[in-house]
Write a protein that holds these residues in place. Structure first.
Motif, short mmCIF file in Angstrom:
data_model
loop_
_atom_site.label_atom_id
_atom_site.label_comp_id
_atom_site.label_asym_id
_atom_site.label_seq_id
_atom_site.Cartn_x
_atom_site.Cartn_y
_atom_site.Cartn_z
N LEU A 35 1.15 -1.91 -0.04
CA LEU A 35 -0.15 -0.22 -0.19
C LEU A 35 0.98 1.48 0.14
CD1 LEU A 35 -2.93 -0.57 2.32
CD2 LEU A 35 -3.19 -0.18 0.60
N THR A 39 1.25 3.97 -2.67
CA THR A 39 0.43 5.37 -2.48
C THR A 39 2.42 6.10 -3.19
OG1 THR A 39 -0.73 4.06 -1.33
CG2 THR A 39 -0.60 6.65 -1.43
N VAL A 75 3.20 9.52 3.81
CA VAL A 75 1.81 8.37 3.29
C VAL A 75 1.49 7.35 4.38
CG1 VAL A 75 1.76 5.86 1.56
CG2 VAL A 75 3.24 8.32 0.74
N TRP A 79 -1.89 5.87 6.01
CA TRP A 79 -2.87 4.14 6.35
C TRP A 79 -2.85 4.08 7.76
CZ3 TRP A 79 -5.02 2.39 2.57
CH2 TRP A 79 -4.92 2.93 0.88
N LEU A 428 -3.94 15.51 -2.67
CA LEU A 428 -3.27 14.16 -2.78
C LEU A 428 -2.64 14.49 -0.66
CD1 LEU A 428 -3.47 11.06 -3.24
CD2 LEU A 428 -1.03 11.95 -4.08
N MET A 432 -3.48 13.12 2.97
CA MET A 432 -2.76 12.71 3.47
C MET A 432 -1.91 13.02 4.38
SD MET A 432 -0.48 10.24 0.27
CE MET A 432 0.11 11.49 0.01
#
Length: 614
Positions: A35, A39, A75, A79, A428, A432
């Motif tokens: 992931l 990303t 990132v 997550w 984006l 995040m």
């Protein structure tokens, strides 16, 4: 350099849990890895598309490289937040899901635990006050005899030493012979705090099963301490149990905003990280329970080879000790529950920067430790992430500087940036960056109790979006501070280990300007440059530029005691301990939100006077 006795893992202490549990953790980590890689690859591809509108040259490649260096920490946080939000919505007790050791029933306390208060030139009255409350609660629980108190001083200032000795004597007068209270001062401080703790381990460690490590501003509820000891007793392979530390109520405007944001972000972030870290979790150096024998045997740190700033004693010792404990075959876990464990946050932006720069130098020392043999892969990853947390700052500053220069270039063929891709990458990145706070905010808004804990839905929303604006503005201030500091490290400049100033205090404009003039100058120059070039492109950079430009006003305003007191009165940026204070918090006499005055309950006032007063 690490000690030889910890150079290889032990084989008689293997991590607890079944093979199925180990396989499940492996699957989680592999999933997270893909992931994260996916990303990062998507974000870099989007950046390349953004920069390719007018061709893709060397400057564009350098921009992309800088952007890529900023991504791993962001990132992973994203997550962690997504996973944490899913856990909060799917499970009634998500903490028990990611930390199964807390689900066991409580046991009687049979272990001997030392409570270590590690101080160096600190306010002794604060230390004594907090210890007194913890001793009182442990004694009232009926388990006081299972604990001993050690005030471990590395102080060098005569006035601090005198206050410490007098304060410890007052504690002894009040609690002897019910509780043993020891005081030891080292004439020098080799190893800093890590050396202070290891000195205790080798002098007195044989008499204890566990050690609870506290900082000068630490406060822990007795039931939390007892619960952690019970968990450690029931899990003999558990080497370090780290509590989730939250901020104490404050009338400092800076501390109020900062700790509200931390409280908002930590719930989803910590749950998400515990989901994949499992038994290889973090240790933050305080408000944590250590198993004495393996910590003494395997977690000693020797000076790193070479001169400062990267050589010498390790400043950020905690994460290294966690990695060594895990290498020795013991679990390291975080208790992801926001109760019963507190600290005080820096009251001003200047103090916050000072603390962060010490962490910056300490984390960069991990570069010398990455090749340590035998570390668990997750422990090694955590060291890398700790480094990237600060290396991302100069990469981000360079990215913003190059982007501003790129905007000012005369395009030879078409626009320099594709606006659609540009706004997409901006959205984006912002998503995040703020994902941990937005995830927790969403979960709180969906819960009646969650809204009530922060003073109600409208106040929670106002505080959340105000804090997001505030953190957006101070991000460039911190990034520039890190960058300038790391530049100094290249020339041998090292941080001076000094105590934090924890009390609310006013910051004069001249004081702020003396520390923040580079940020101010950067902001002015960048704003003038962008105004003279392309206003449309400047929009994407404006939060970074405006934050640097306003560094001094932000620092002065958020340090102004009257402003902080006003925020407390109107209840903005409330935390749960202000809305419904636990009895332990009430006993400290901290200011309460709303229009009520500060209080100390009458039942505790005598105790407070007997300890703090002369």
């Amino acid at each position: 350099m690490l000690t030889d006795r910890a150079s290889s893992p032990t084989h008689d202490h293997q991590p607890s849990g079944s093979e199925a549990d180990a396989a499940m953790m492996s699957r989680r980590r592999v999933l997270l890895f893909f992931l994260i890689i996916g990303t990062i690859a998507f974000a870099i591809a989007l950046m390349i598309a953004t920069l390719s509108s007018g061709g893709f040259d060397l400057l564009d490649a350098l921009l992309t490289l800088c952007f890529g260096l900023t991504l791993p920490w962001t990132v992973i946080g994203f997550w962690n937040a997504v996973i944490g939000f899913a856990l909060m919505r799917r499970h009634r007790d998500p903490a028990a899901v990611v930390c199964p050791v807390i689900a066991d029933p409580p046991d009687a306390i049979t272990a001997r635990t030392a409570i270590l208060s590690c101080i160096r030139n600190e306010d002794a009255e604060r230390v004594v006050r907090h210890l007194d409350r913890m001793i009182q609660g442990l004694h009232q629980s009926g388990h006081g005899q299972a604990f001993e108190i050690f005030v471990l001083s590395d102080s060098t200032w005569p006035e601090c030493i005198e206050a410490e000795e007098a304060g410890v004597q007052r504690l002894r007068n009040r609690w002897s012979p019910l509780v043993s209270i020891g005081y030891r001062r080292r004439p020098d401080n080799p190893g800093f705090k890590a050396g202070n703790i290891q000195d205790f381990m080798h002098r007195w460690g044989d008499g204890f099963d566990f050690a609870l490590v506290l900082d000068a501003d630490s406060l822990m509820a007795p039931d939390t301490i007892l619960r952690m000891v019970g968990i450690m007793q029931r899990n003999p392979r558990l080497g370090i149990l780290q509590s989730l530390v939250v901020g104490l109520p404050s009338t400092s405007a800076f501390a109020r905003i900062f700790q509200f944001g931390m409280r908002l972000g930590m719930r989803s972030y910590t749950l998400g990280s515990a989901w994949w870290q499992g038994d290889s979790g973090p240790y933050w150096g305080h408000n944590a329970l250590l198993r004495v024998q393996p910590f003494r045997a395997h977690c000693r740190l020797d000076p790193l080879p070479g001169r400062q700033p990267l050589g010498g004693w390790v400043l950020s010792h905690d994460q290294v000790e966690a990695a060594l404990m895990r290498r020795a075959g013991y679990e390291v876990r975080v208790l992801p529950q926001e109760r019963g464990s507190w600290e005080e946050n820096p009251p001003t932006l200047i103090e916050f920067i000072r603390r962060d720069l010490r962490w910056c130098q300490g984390n960069l020392q991990y570069l010398r430790l990455l090749s340590t043999p035998g570390l668990h892969p997750v422990g090694r990853v955590q060291l890398v992430l700790a480094i990237l947390m600060f290396i991302g700052s100069p990469a981000w500053v360079l990215f913003m500087t190059l982007a501003a220069l790129q905007i000012g270039r005369v395009p030879e063929s078409g626009p320099m940036f594709d606006p659609i891709f540009g706004w997409s990458i901006f959205a984006l990145v912002m998503t995040m960056v703020f994902a941990p706070k937005l995830a927790t905010l969403g979960s709180l808004l969906l819960s009646r109790k969650g809204r009530a804990d922060f003073g109600g839905g409208p106040r929670l929303l106002a505080g959340a979006f105000g804090e997001i604006l505030f953190s957006t503005l101070i991000a460039p201030v911190m990034a520039l501070a890190h960058t300038l500091f790391m530049g100094g490290l290249l020339f041998g400049k090292a941080i001076v280990w000094s105590p934090q100033r924890r009390d609310t205090h006013r910051l004069r404009v001249t004081q702020a300007l003396r520390r923040l003039w580079p940020q101010t100058l950067f902001g002015i120059a960048a704003m003038l440059w962008l105004i003279s070039t392309d206003a449309g492109g400047a929009v994407l950079l404006s939060p970074f530029i405006v934050g640097a430009l306003l560094a001094v006003p932000i620092a002065v305003l958020t340090a102004w005691p009257a402003f902080g007191a006003w925020l407390a009165r109107i209840g903005l940026w409330r935390i749960p301990e202000e809305v419904d204070p636990p009895a332990l918090i009430k006993s400290l006499g901290l200011p309460r939100v709303g229009r009520r005055r500060a209080y100390v309950p009458a039942t505790d006032q005598v105790a407070a006077d007997s300890i703090v007063g002369d």
